[in-house]
Design an enzyme around this catalytic site. Structure first.
Site, mmCIF file in Angstrom:
data_model
loop_
_atom_site.group_PDB
_atom_site.id
_atom_site.type_symbol
_atom_site.label_atom_id
_atom_site.label_comp_id
_atom_site.label_asym_id
_atom_site.label_seq_id
_atom_site.Cartn_x
_atom_site.Cartn_y
_atom_site.Cartn_z
ATOM 1 N N CYS A 171 -21.836 -11.000 -4.710
ATOM 2 C CA CYS A 171 -22.135 -11.893 -5.834
ATOM 3 C C CYS A 171 -21.494 -13.258 -5.618
ATOM 4 O O CYS A 171 -20.296 -13.437 -5.856
ATOM 5 C CB CYS A 171 -21.657 -11.270 -7.140
ATOM 6 S SG CYS A 171 -21.918 -12.327 -8.572
ATOM 7 N N CYS A 220 -20.096 -14.758 -8.843
ATOM 8 C CA CYS A 220 -18.852 -14.120 -9.295
ATOM 9 C C CYS A 220 -17.648 -14.588 -8.475
ATOM 10 O O CYS A 220 -16.575 -14.843 -9.027
ATOM 11 C CB CYS A 220 -18.959 -12.605 -9.186
ATOM 12 S SG CYS A 220 -20.407 -11.885 -9.959
ATOM 13 N N ASP A 221 -17.813 -14.689 -7.169
ATOM 14 C CA ASP A 221 -16.665 -14.854 -6.277
ATOM 15 C C ASP A 221 -16.631 -16.169 -5.498
ATOM 16 O O ASP A 221 -15.640 -16.452 -4.816
ATOM 17 C CB ASP A 221 -16.638 -13.698 -5.261
ATOM 18 C CG ASP A 221 -16.564 -12.341 -5.945
ATOM 19 O OD1 ASP A 221 -15.893 -12.247 -6.981
ATOM 20 O OD2 ASP A 221 -17.198 -11.386 -5.446
#
Length: 306
Positions: free
Chosen positions: A130, A133-134
């Protein structure tokens, strides 16, 4: 806790089904597994959904608000089992038990894994599925994106714009992504390693390097990276469907007809968990609308008009 329709999954397919079923006058519940994130929620930008341009998170939030406004009950509970009790379905979650006259499965999918050495060991320590997300943790660092479809290119663009040093590794000599997305990608001059796969991910405590093999020449080389973002497709989440005896294809996708009906009476399916040819937000929404209409017809015919 009895409902007309129980919808398992809160992505675009499930939420559209909830909007339609509530507007048909059906008492509707939507189950969202808090441990799973909809693919739409992590999309960095959406520009091919008619009338909307923006983040996937904003779009799915609007869908949730709309479903709730029409009266759908939204439960953050993981569905663990589904069975039958006479004419009704029994849905067991990690928090309770519910009954419904019809079930719509809209469980979507999860990221596919490469299945290589070092992948599982370094999840959360340099390996990610992701970018949204990261990606922030890799600003100013070297990262590799593995894949050649829409998700891979969108991730690469997002990471590049975030300030990462990005390279894309693709096993073929051309991308499968939409042409519009490819133009955005190439406009950013992001380098690509064609005809190649990642064979190993290495490091001490965190990702430090990857071993890449050219599939045509067999030549291998080492590349130092701080992160590896894997974007090679989606694996359908159909465990619940199998508990009901729903028929699936060889890839694990639920087989549905043009009414989104499965082989099990009263069970319908919509979105990325189905064997549809195109897995996009707009097709998931269309599936959800059809599934809700079919569930309404099923309930009306079997239990009488609402």
């Amino acid at each position: 806790m009895e409902f007309d329709v129980a919808i398992i999954g809160a992505g675009p397919a499930g939420l559209t089904a909830a909007i339609y079923s509530t507007r048909y006058g059906l008492k509707t519940v939507v189950f969202e597994d808090p441990s799973r994130i909809s693919q739409l929620a992590i999309a960095p930008f959406i520009e091919n959904y008619p009338g909307y341009e923006g983040t996937g998170l904003d779009l799915i939030s609007k869908m949730k608000d709309q479903a709730n406004k029409f009266g759908a009950e939204h439960k953050l509970e993981k569905v663990e089992d589904v069975g039958r009790d006479g004419d009704l379905f029994v849905i067991k979650t990690d928090s309770g038990e519910y009954k419904a006259k019809a079930v719509i499965i809209a469980t979507g999918g999860k990221h596919r894994e490469l299945g290589i050495q070092g992948e599982k060991e370094f999840v959360g320590r340099g390996v990610s599925y992701c970018a949204v997300c990261d990606g922030f943790f890799f600003r100013g660092k070297k990262v590799a994106v593995v894949g050649g479809g829409n998700t891979a290119l969108a991730d690469a663009i997002y990471l590049k714009d975030l300030g990462c040093d990005v390279v894309v590794i693709h096993r073929r000599d051309k991308f499968r992504a939409d042409q519009a997305l490819q133009k955005q990608f190439f406009d950013r001059n992001i380098p690509v390693i064609w005809d190649s796969v990642v064979e190993r991910i290495e490091g001490k405590g965190k990702v430090e390097r990857i071993i890449i093999r050219n599939v045509k020449t067999g030549e291998t080389k080492e590349m130092e990276v701080d992160g590896v973002f894997i974007a090679i497709g989606i694996q359908p989440q159909t465990e619940i469907a199998s508990k009901l005896g729903v028929e699936m294809d060889s890839y694990g996708y639920i087989k549905v007809d043009k009414r989104q009906a499965t082989n099990v009476d009263g069970v319908f399916a919509a979105g990325d968990c189905c064997d549809n040819p195109l897995k996009q937000v707009i097709t998931a929404c269309g599936d959800g609308a059809v599934a809700a209409h079919s569930a309404y017809e099923y309930i009306t015919n079997r239990f009488g008009a609402k």
